[in-house]
Design a protein around this motif. Structure first.
Motif, short mmCIF file in Angstrom:
data_model
loop_
_atom_site.label_atom_id
_atom_site.label_comp_id
_atom_site.label_asym_id
_atom_site.label_seq_id
_atom_site.Cartn_x
_atom_site.Cartn_y
_atom_site.Cartn_z
N THR A 137 -2.59 -9.55 0.32
CA THR A 137 -2.58 -10.27 1.19
C THR A 137 -1.18 -9.32 2.15
O THR A 137 -0.55 -9.11 1.80
CB THR A 137 -1.97 -11.66 1.03
N ILE A 138 -1.49 -9.46 3.40
CA ILE A 138 -0.56 -8.67 4.24
C ILE A 138 -0.02 -9.56 5.30
O ILE A 138 -0.71 -10.14 6.02
CB ILE A 138 -1.54 -7.54 4.99
N ASP A 139 1.32 -9.72 5.36
CA ASP A 139 2.01 -10.54 6.53
C ASP A 139 2.48 -9.41 7.34
O ASP A 139 3.48 -8.79 6.98
CB ASP A 139 3.07 -11.09 5.51
N LEU A 140 1.97 -9.43 8.52
CA LEU A 140 2.33 -8.34 9.46
C LEU A 140 3.65 -8.76 10.19
O LEU A 140 4.37 -7.74 10.38
CB LEU A 140 1.30 -8.40 10.53
N GLY A 141 3.93 -9.97 10.06
CA GLY A 141 5.00 -10.39 10.78
C GLY A 141 6.30 -10.17 10.01
O GLY A 141 7.63 -9.50 10.35
N ALA A 142 6.21 -10.30 8.75
CA ALA A 142 7.36 -10.31 7.60
C ALA A 142 7.28 -8.66 7.09
O ALA A 142 8.21 -8.18 6.28
CB ALA A 142 7.17 -10.79 6.51
N LYS A 143 6.21 -7.83 7.22
CA LYS A 143 6.08 -6.56 6.87
C LYS A 143 5.95 -6.48 5.39
O LYS A 143 6.69 -5.76 4.85
CB LYS A 143 7.17 -5.49 7.61
N LYS A 144 5.38 -7.25 4.96
CA LYS A 144 5.09 -7.47 3.40
C LYS A 144 3.71 -7.61 2.78
O LYS A 144 2.85 -7.95 3.57
CB LYS A 144 6.02 -8.96 2.78
N VAL A 145 3.51 -6.82 1.98
CA VAL A 145 2.15 -7.17 1.27
C VAL A 145 2.34 -7.58 -0.46
O VAL A 145 3.33 -7.21 -1.01
CB VAL A 145 1.51 -5.60 1.07
N ARG A 146 1.62 -8.41 -0.57
CA ARG A 146 1.40 -8.83 -2.23
C ARG A 146 0.11 -8.60 -2.42
O ARG A 146 -1.16 -8.80 -2.00
CB ARG A 146 1.76 -10.48 -1.94
N ARG A 147 0.25 -8.21 -3.93
CA ARG A 147 -1.25 -8.23 -4.56
C ARG A 147 -1.06 -8.69 -5.91
O ARG A 147 -0.13 -8.54 -6.74
CB ARG A 147 -1.39 -6.56 -4.72
N ARG A 148 -2.06 -9.74 -6.22
CA ARG A 148 -2.02 -10.27 -7.59
C ARG A 148 -0.82 -11.04 -7.96
O ARG A 148 -0.26 -10.64 -9.05
CB ARG A 148 -2.57 -9.43 -8.60
N GLY A 149 -0.05 -11.58 -7.06
CA GLY A 149 1.21 -12.22 -7.15
C GLY A 149 2.25 -11.64 -7.11
O GLY A 149 3.42 -11.87 -7.28
N HIS A 150 2.07 -10.07 -6.89
CA HIS A 150 3.54 -9.29 -6.92
C HIS A 150 3.56 -8.52 -5.36
O HIS A 150 2.83 -8.08 -4.86
CB HIS A 150 3.57 -8.26 -7.81
N ASP A 151 4.75 -8.37 -5.06
CA ASP A 151 4.90 -7.67 -3.84
C ASP A 151 4.97 -6.20 -3.95
O ASP A 151 5.06 -5.66 -5.32
CB ASP A 151 6.63 -7.70 -3.33
N VAL A 152 4.11 -5.50 -3.21
CA VAL A 152 3.65 -4.30 -3.19
C VAL A 152 4.88 -3.39 -2.21
O VAL A 152 4.86 -3.61 -0.94
CB VAL A 152 2.22 -3.75 -2.53
N ARG A 153 5.35 -2.31 -2.83
CA ARG A 153 6.46 -1.54 -1.93
C ARG A 153 5.65 -0.21 -1.35
O ARG A 153 5.09 0.41 -1.67
CB ARG A 153 7.39 -0.87 -2.78
N LEU A 154 5.76 -0.54 0.16
CA LEU A 154 5.23 0.52 0.82
C LEU A 154 6.30 1.19 1.53
O LEU A 154 7.37 0.74 2.10
CB LEU A 154 4.34 -0.02 1.80
N THR A 155 6.20 2.47 1.75
CA THR A 155 6.94 3.59 2.91
C THR A 155 6.81 2.93 4.12
O THR A 155 5.54 2.62 4.72
CB THR A 155 7.00 4.64 2.52
N PRO A 156 7.53 3.31 4.95
CA PRO A 156 7.60 2.91 6.48
C PRO A 156 6.16 3.52 7.20
O PRO A 156 5.41 2.81 7.96
CB PRO A 156 8.81 3.57 7.26
N THR A 157 6.07 4.74 6.68
CA THR A 157 4.84 5.65 7.16
C THR A 157 3.54 4.76 6.38
O THR A 157 2.43 4.71 7.27
CB THR A 157 4.56 6.88 6.73
#
Length: 227
Positions: A137-157
Motif C-alpha cells: 500500500t502506498i500513501d502518497l500524502g504521508a510518503k509511506k509504503v507498507r508491505r505485508r503489515g510492515h513499513d518499507v523504507r525508501l530513499t528520497p530518489t
C-alpha cells in the motif's frame, strides 16, 4: 534556510564548496570524516548530505548504509571514483545521486537543488492519496509504503521514482522523462541509474523481483506501474 552537510577531507575543496553554497544562501556544516558526518547528521538534521567516498576513517559507502538505517535525507556522492561498479555500489547502498570529480560547480549546485525539490513535500489530492495492491500500500500524502503489515523504507530518489510511476497507472513513462524529473538531466548515460533504482524498488515491493507484477520495464523505452 536549506542546510547542507559537506563530508570531505580535502580542506581546499571544503572551502570552495562552503563559499559557493553560502553565497547561494545555504547553511553549511562540514565534516572531515565519517564519524563526524554521522554525528553532525543526527545533531544538525541537514536537508542534503554531499559525501566523498574516500574518507580517512571509513568508506563513504559505509556512511551511506549507516545513514540509511535511520534517515531518508538526500545523499549526493561527490567522488573521484568513476568506475561503474563503484557508482552502482553507492547508489545501491542508498545514495540519491553521484557526481564524479573533477566536477562543475554549477552542475553540483543544480543537482543539489534537484535533491531538495525531490525531498520536499508535495500536496496530494486526498482521493488519490492511497494506492493499494495485493502486495503493498502506498500513501502518497504521508510518503509511506507498507508491505505485508510492515513499513518499507525508501530513499528520497526511490520514493520520487515510485511516485511518478504510481501517479499514472498503466501509462508508459519514458526514460528521458524520468531522468529529467528526478535528476534534472536527460543524458543517455544516466539510464543505468534508473535500472539500479528500479531493481531496488522491485526488491522492496515485488513478491518476485525477477518477474515483476507492478513495476514493469518496457525495454529501450521506459517504465510503467500496473495495478
Amino acid at each position: 534556510m536549506t542546510r547542507v552537510l559537506v563530508v570531505e577531507d580535502d580542506p581546499q575543496l571544503v572551502r570552495a564548496l562552503v563559499l559557493n553554497m553560502q553565497a547561494r544562501a545555504y547553511g553549511v556544516d562540514a565534516a572531515p570524516d565519517g564519524a563526524t558526518a554521522l554525528r553532525l547528521t543526527a545533531a544538525r538534521q541537514p536537508d542534503v548530505v554531499v559525501l566523498d567516498l574516500g574518507l580517512p576513517d571509513m568508506d563513504g559507502v559505509d556512511v551511506i548504509r549507516a545513514l540509511r538505517g535511520w534517515t531518508r535525507v538526500p545523499i549526493l556522492v561527490l567522488s573521484a571514483r568513476s568506475a561503474s561498479d563503484e557508482k552502482i555500489a553507492a547508489l545501491d547502498a542508498g545514495a540519491d545521486d553521484y557526481i564524479t570529480k573533477p566536477f562543475s560547480m554549477d552542475e553540483l549546485l543544480a543537482r543539489l537543488r534537484a535533491a531538495v525539490r525531490r525531498a520536499a513535500a508535495v500536496p496530494i489530492d486526498a482521493e488519490q492519496a492511497l494506492v493499494t495492491t495485493r502486495e503493498f500500500t502506498i500513501d502518497l500524502g504521508a510518503k509511506k509504503v507498507r508491505r505485508r503489515g510492515h513499513d518499507v523504507r525508501l530513499t528520497p530518489t526511490e520514493w520520487h521514482l515510485l511516485e511518478i510511476l504510481v501517479a499514472s497507472p498503466g501509462r508508459l513513462i519514458s526514460q528521458k522523462h524520468l531522468l529529467q524529473e528526478i535528476w534534472g538531466v536527460s543524458q543517455s548515460d544516466k539510464t543505468n541509474y534508473l535500472r539500479v533504482y528500479m531493481a531496488q524498488l522491485r526488491r522492496k515491493l515485488e513478491a518476485d523481483p525477477s518477474h515483476p507484477r507492478y513495476l514493469i520495464t518496457e525495454p529501450g523505452m521506459g517504465y510503467r506501474f500496473e495495478m
